[in-house]
Design a protein around this motif. Structure first.
Motif, mmCIF file in Angstrom:
data_model
loop_
_atom_site.group_PDB
_atom_site.id
_atom_site.type_symbol
_atom_site.label_atom_id
_atom_site.label_comp_id
_atom_site.label_asym_id
_atom_site.label_seq_id
_atom_site.Cartn_x
_atom_site.Cartn_y
_atom_site.Cartn_z
ATOM 1 N N ASN A 153 0.632 -1.029 -0.225
ATOM 2 C CA ASN A 153 -0.434 -0.435 -0.047
ATOM 3 C C ASN A 153 1.068 1.533 -0.121
ATOM 4 O O ASN A 153 0.233 2.217 -0.915
ATOM 5 N N MET A 192 -4.817 3.862 0.643
ATOM 6 C CA MET A 192 -6.084 2.976 0.134
ATOM 7 C C MET A 192 -7.527 3.334 -0.706
ATOM 8 O O MET A 192 -7.505 3.403 -1.937
ATOM 9 N N MET A 204 -8.180 -4.803 -3.138
ATOM 10 C CA MET A 204 -7.540 -4.089 -2.249
ATOM 11 C C MET A 204 -7.502 -5.401 -0.744
ATOM 12 O O MET A 204 -8.586 -5.901 -0.471
#
Length: 377
Positions: A174, A234, A257
């Protein structure tokens, strides 16, 4: 006797619904993995160490690695012992038909400014994972680690191993230098499309090494703040992927994700749709509401599961995030905040459970249907 015991164990597993667990972390044996590196890198590591920034040094107890107290893997220097423990304590225990490993290597690979070293570590991690995990149990699948600092080197690694049937997605951290919608990353997405592989982002390494701070306000002091910040990043990647037009340019690409939660996606889609109506002249290539791109292209894992204080809100929120097609079960085994397949979710219909715990991932990763899975055992 042994064959009889194996058959009995298989019958016992079939009495439970089959599960695909989409976020698994198994420790590697450093000495065995480093054997896959070129000699000059092994000698450098012997002299100077790994030279990778560490998330654990800032927020976690690096010695324990955030594992559950009861999950003490064997420490005999053999990957085979780790795999056997994993089979017994997770695959067999919960009838995991497929376990998706999400980073055999160190995510610190994505934080070093040396792209050649990062590429060598990714290559070693991927080959080690194939030889010691994927090829040893058909239930185990893995993710392709890439040196995202250099998209051309990353694309080369995807092309090298992207057709291996046990490698089901490309994975990065991330934490990043640029949002993932930036055209800098296009060579990675081109390679993903060539090999029909999803592009997955796993929370980690925000604010570490060459990556930007974990919040727009800078660094934070405590691990709980850091966990809250992960979703912010995110969100930025998701908006970037949509508004920079990644899904327009790469209409076959899927974006996963991992470990950022799930229910927050609903109000974030509502916000994107509302602002898009007022500002769509800035991004005319985004011809549909952002929520439509999420529905078609984005998948998200359940862990860490957020539950509303009122159970009556749960079903409407699940509908709002397209859970029956877009949500993947993940346990985050063996970390301290592990979500047990038996306890993670409130009661829901058998049809919805089957979609979340198996079918959605099977469709995304090209894995057998539950019926096909049972027939193969």
């Amino acid at each position: 006797m042994e064959s009889t015991a194996i058959a009995a164990d298989a019958r016992k597993r079939r009495t439970k619904p089959a599960i695909i667990d989409c976020d698994i972390h198994i420790p590697s044996v450093k000495e065995e993995m480093l054997a896959y590196l070129p000699r000059h890198y092994r000698e450098q590591i012997d002299t100077f160490g790994m030279r990778l920034p560490s998330q654990g040094a800032m927020y976690l107890n690096g010695a324990k690695g955030g594992r559950m107290q009861e999950q003490q893997f064997p420490n005999d220097g053999k990957t085979s012992s780790i795999l056997e423990h994993f089979r017994r304590e997770h695959l067999d225990k919960y009838n995991i038909a497929h376990a998706i490993l999400t980073g055999i290597g160190d995510y610190g690979i994505n934080t070093t400014p040396d792209p050649d070293y990062a590429a060598a570590l990714c290559r070693a991690s991927n080959d080690y994972g194939i030889d010691h995990f994927v090829s040893q149990d058909p239930r185990v699948k893995s993710s392709i680690m890439i040196p995202k600092q250099d998209p051309l080197l990353a694309a080369q690694e995807i092309d090298r191993v992207g057709d291996h049937p046990g490698l089901v997605q490309v994975i990065v951290s991330n934490g990043a230098e640029k949002p993932y919608g930036n055209r800098f990353y296009y060579p990675i997405y081109e390679a993903c499309v060539r090999h029909n592989l999803p592009f997955a982002v796993h929370v980690s390494m925000e604010g570490i090494g060459i990556n930007h701070p974990p919040t727009g306000a800078g660094h934070v002091n405590h691990y709980i703040e850091y966990r809250m910040a992960r979703t912010q990043i995110m969100m930025a990647h998701l908006a970037s992927m949509i508004f920079e037009g990644v899904f327009v340019r790469f209409p076959e690409l899927k974006f996963v994700m991992i470990e950022a939660g799930m229910l927050w996606v609903a109000p974030y889609m509502w916000r994107m749709d509302q602002d898009w109506k007022a500002l769509r002249s800035q991004t005319p290539w985004v011809s549909e509401p952002p929520s439509e791109y999420v529905r078609r292209h984005v998948r998200f894992t359940s862990q860490p599961l957020e539950l509303p204080p009122d159970n009556a809100m749960f079903e409407p929120m699940m509908n709002a995030i397209f859970a029956d097609t877009n949500l993947l079960f993940a346990s985050d085994y063996p970390h301290w905040d592990f979500d047990s397949p038996l306890k993670a979710f409130p009661k829901m219909s058998a049809e919805r459970r089957e979609r979340i715990f198996y079918a959605n991932a099977a469709e995304l990763y090209g894995l057998p249907s539950p019926a096909g899975q049972e027939a193969s055992e």
